[in-house]
Scaffold this motif. Structure first.
Motif, PDB file in Angstrom:
ATOM      1  N   LYS A   1       0.787  -1.108  -0.085  1.00 25.54           N
ATOM      2  CA  LYS A   1      -0.003  -0.040   0.077  1.00 25.54           C
ATOM      3  C   LYS A   1       0.880   1.171   0.041  1.00 25.54           C
ATOM      4  N   ILE A   2       0.073   2.397  -0.373  1.00 27.66           N
ATOM      5  CA  ILE A   2       0.808   3.821  -0.234  1.00 27.66           C
ATOM      6  C   ILE A   2      -0.259   4.415   0.995  1.00 27.66           C
ATOM      7  N   TYR A   3       0.550   4.889   2.025  1.00 22.74           N
ATOM      8  CA  TYR A   3      -0.416   5.720   2.822  1.00 22.74           C
ATOM      9  C   TYR A   3      -1.080   6.854   2.051  1.00 22.74           C
ATOM     10  N   PRO A   4      -2.291   6.926   2.094  1.00 24.22           N
ATOM     11  CA  PRO A   4      -3.079   8.119   1.639  1.00 24.22           C
ATOM     12  C   PRO A   4      -2.642   9.655   2.016  1.00 24.22           C
ATOM     13  N   ASP A   5      -2.788  10.433   1.117  1.00 22.04           N
ATOM     14  CA  ASP A   5      -2.432  11.826   1.073  1.00 22.04           C
ATOM     15  C   ASP A   5      -3.323  12.467   2.359  1.00 22.04           C
ATOM     16  N   LYS A   6      -2.547  12.814   3.613  1.00 21.23           N
ATOM     17  CA  LYS A   6      -3.664  13.437   4.757  1.00 21.23           C
ATOM     18  C   LYS A   6      -3.070  14.894   4.731  1.00 21.23           C
ATOM     19  N   SER A   7      -2.249  15.334   4.052  1.00 23.57           N
ATOM     20  CA  SER A   7      -1.671  16.887   4.050  1.00 23.57           C
ATOM     21  C   SER A   7      -2.776  17.870   4.204  1.00 23.57           C
ATOM     22  N   VAL A   8      -2.253  18.906   5.036  1.00 19.69           N
ATOM     23  CA  VAL A   8      -3.497  19.960   5.147  1.00 19.69           C
ATOM     24  C   VAL A   8      -3.249  20.702   3.969  1.00 19.69           C
ATOM     25  N   LYS A   9      -4.420  20.964   2.998  1.00 19.76           N
ATOM     26  CA  LYS A   9      -4.158  21.880   1.800  1.00 19.76           C
ATOM     27  C   LYS A   9      -4.240  23.284   2.569  1.00 19.76           C
ATOM     28  N   LEU A  10      -3.233  24.085   2.455  1.00 16.71           N
ATOM     29  CA  LEU A  10      -3.245  25.506   2.990  1.00 16.71           C
ATOM     30  C   LEU A  10      -4.130  26.398   2.059  1.00 16.71           C
ATOM     31  N   PRO A  11      -4.967  27.058   2.490  1.00 17.64           N
ATOM     32  CA  PRO A  11      -5.779  28.111   1.610  1.00 17.64           C
ATOM     33  C   PRO A  11      -5.038  29.380   1.372  1.00 17.64           C
ATOM     34  N   VAL A  12      -5.099  29.606  -0.022  1.00 17.65           N
ATOM     35  CA  VAL A  12      -4.304  30.869  -0.432  1.00 17.65           C
ATOM     36  C   VAL A  12      -5.340  31.565  -1.193  1.00 17.65           C
ATOM     37  N   ALA A  13      -5.639  32.801  -0.696  1.00 15.17           N
ATOM     38  CA  ALA A  13      -6.344  33.558  -1.729  1.00 15.17           C
ATOM     39  C   ALA A  13      -5.870  34.131  -2.876  1.00 15.17           C
ATOM     40  N   PRO A  14      -6.584  34.318  -3.899  1.00 17.09           N
ATOM     41  CA  PRO A  14      -6.082  34.743  -5.384  1.00 17.09           C
ATOM     42  C   PRO A  14      -5.253  35.708  -5.225  1.00 17.09           C
ATOM     43  N   ARG A  15      -4.234  35.798  -6.083  1.00 18.06           N
ATOM     44  CA  ARG A  15      -3.248  36.851  -5.898  1.00 18.06           C
ATOM     45  C   ARG A  15      -2.368  36.872  -7.106  1.00 18.06           C
ATOM     46  N   ASP A  16      -1.532  37.859  -6.951  1.00 20.85           N
ATOM     47  CA  ASP A  16      -0.696  38.330  -8.277  1.00 20.85           C
ATOM     48  C   ASP A  16       0.019  36.949  -8.740  1.00 20.85           C
ATOM     49  N   PRO A  17       0.030  36.617 -10.040  1.00 21.72           N
ATOM     50  CA  PRO A  17       0.881  35.444 -10.558  1.00 21.72           C
ATOM     51  C   PRO A  17       2.447  35.422 -10.065  1.00 21.72           C
ATOM     52  N   ASP A  18       3.031  36.515  -9.878  1.00 23.01           N
ATOM     53  CA  ASP A  18       4.238  36.510  -9.503  1.00 23.01           C
ATOM     54  C   ASP A  18       4.427  35.761  -8.018  1.00 23.01           C
ATOM     55  N   ILE A  19       3.218  36.218  -7.281  1.00 28.73           N
ATOM     56  CA  ILE A  19       3.317  35.681  -5.836  1.00 28.73           C
ATOM     57  C   ILE A  19       3.141  34.214  -5.890  1.00 28.73           C
ATOM     58  N   GLU A  20       2.461  33.844  -6.989  1.00 31.91           N
ATOM     59  CA  GLU A  20       1.984  32.334  -6.759  1.00 31.91           C
ATOM     60  C   GLU A  20       3.213  31.576  -7.261  1.00 31.91           C
TER      61      GLU A  20
END
Length: 304
Positions: free
Chosen positions: A144-163
């Motif tokens: 098996k592969i352990y499932p992905d339980k990582s926390v998805k951090l919310p990021v507000a839409p912003r400038d593409p350079d910052i992304e």
């Protein structure tokens, strides 16, 4: 973040005064990638099994190390914990590589990434190979592969350079954390040759990826500063990456691992271990290069 299929409105250009230096680095790394090339499908001679009455991960890298709980483990429990923590480590690699492949592929041969796109092809090919051999190890020897339980951090839409900056900063942080483990696992003579082999190969490739990532992240950060990064946004980026570092480290404390190793109450164990002073010191050691780099270029400050 912008929707996945939306092209960046203004990608960070690497065609600057640093362009010649960056090209020289990329040429050197590309030449090294070509010289070090291996076919993963023929490189590995996978044994039919890896003994379960032996270590699969260095005890010094286990989530219990340095605590009184480590001393309470029987030899069989230590071996079981090392086996399942190794599977968790390789599972984290599978999920992390999948994410970075999506993000890098989205940017290859797009406006602003003309200079690194040639190296992106090496990067993408090597990371795909890494995902394959980590997944193969997990499925072949643990089923098996352990499932992905990582926390998805919310990021507000912003400038593409910052992304763009956040994407490659996350990739660099992930790679540097993983490489800390790779180096020690590859050198540990107590481990099975197959374990040492996959970690040695991964470190060989990741050393190039990290050299590339450090320079690209620095260029992306410098461009944000040149464009007049607002101090409030700057603090948001620091806090975001600080939280990403924390959640990345905490992913090594998996209650499912403790359950599979036969240890009761995995969630309570996780909370106890994460709060232990010895584990905080271990985290600082794992993150030494990452926090040092982000402090040096000015992303982090004395508070991080």
């Amino acid at each position: 973040m912008r929707p996945p299929n939306t092209p960046p409105a203004r990608a960070v250009s690497t065609t600057t005064a640093d362009d010649s230096e960056f090209r020289t680095l990329l040429d050197r790394l590309s030449d090294k990638a070509t010289a070090d090339y291996y076919n993963p499908f023929t490189t590995f001679d996978w044994p039919s099994a890896i003994p379960t009455d032996a270590l699969w991960m260095s005890p010094e890298l286990l989530s219990f190390h340095g605590t009184e709980l480590m001393d309470e483990l029987s030899p069989a429990q230590l071996q079981a914990l090392s086996r399942w923590e190794s599977i968790n480590f390789y599972s984290l690699n599978v999920h992390g590589i999948r994410e970075l492949l999506i993000e890098v592929t989205r940017r290859v041969h797009t406006s602003g990434f003309e200079v690194p796109s040639e190296f992106f092809h090496h990067f993408i090919g090597e990371e795909n190979d890494h995902m394959w051999f980590f997944a193969t190890f997990c499925l072949k020897y643990a089923g098996k592969i352990y499932p992905d339980k990582s926390v998805k951090l919310p990021v507000a839409p912003r400038d593409p350079d910052i992304e763009n900056f956040l994407v490659f900063a996350r990739i660099l942080i992930f790679e540097q954390i993983v490489d800390h483990y790779n180096v020690q696992l590859a050198a540990d003579g107590r481990l099975h040759p197959t374990v040492r082999h996959i970690n040695r190969l991964h470190h060989q490739d990741e050393s190039r990826h990290i050299a590339f990532g450090c320079r690209l992240v620095q260029l992306l950060w410098e461009r944000l500063l040149q464009d007049g990064l607002d101090e409030t946004v700057r603090d948001e980026l620091r806090n975001y990456l600080g939280l990403y570092v924390t959640t990345s480290i905490e992913s090594f404390y998996n209650p499912a691992v403790y359950r599979d190793a036969g240890l009761p109450d995995g969630f309570a164990l996780r909370r106890r271990l994460l709060a232990h002073p010895a584990r905080q010191a271990a985290h600082a050691k794992v993150l030494h290069k990452t926090t040092g780099f982000l402090n040096r270029i000015g992303v982090f400050d004395a508070r991080h």
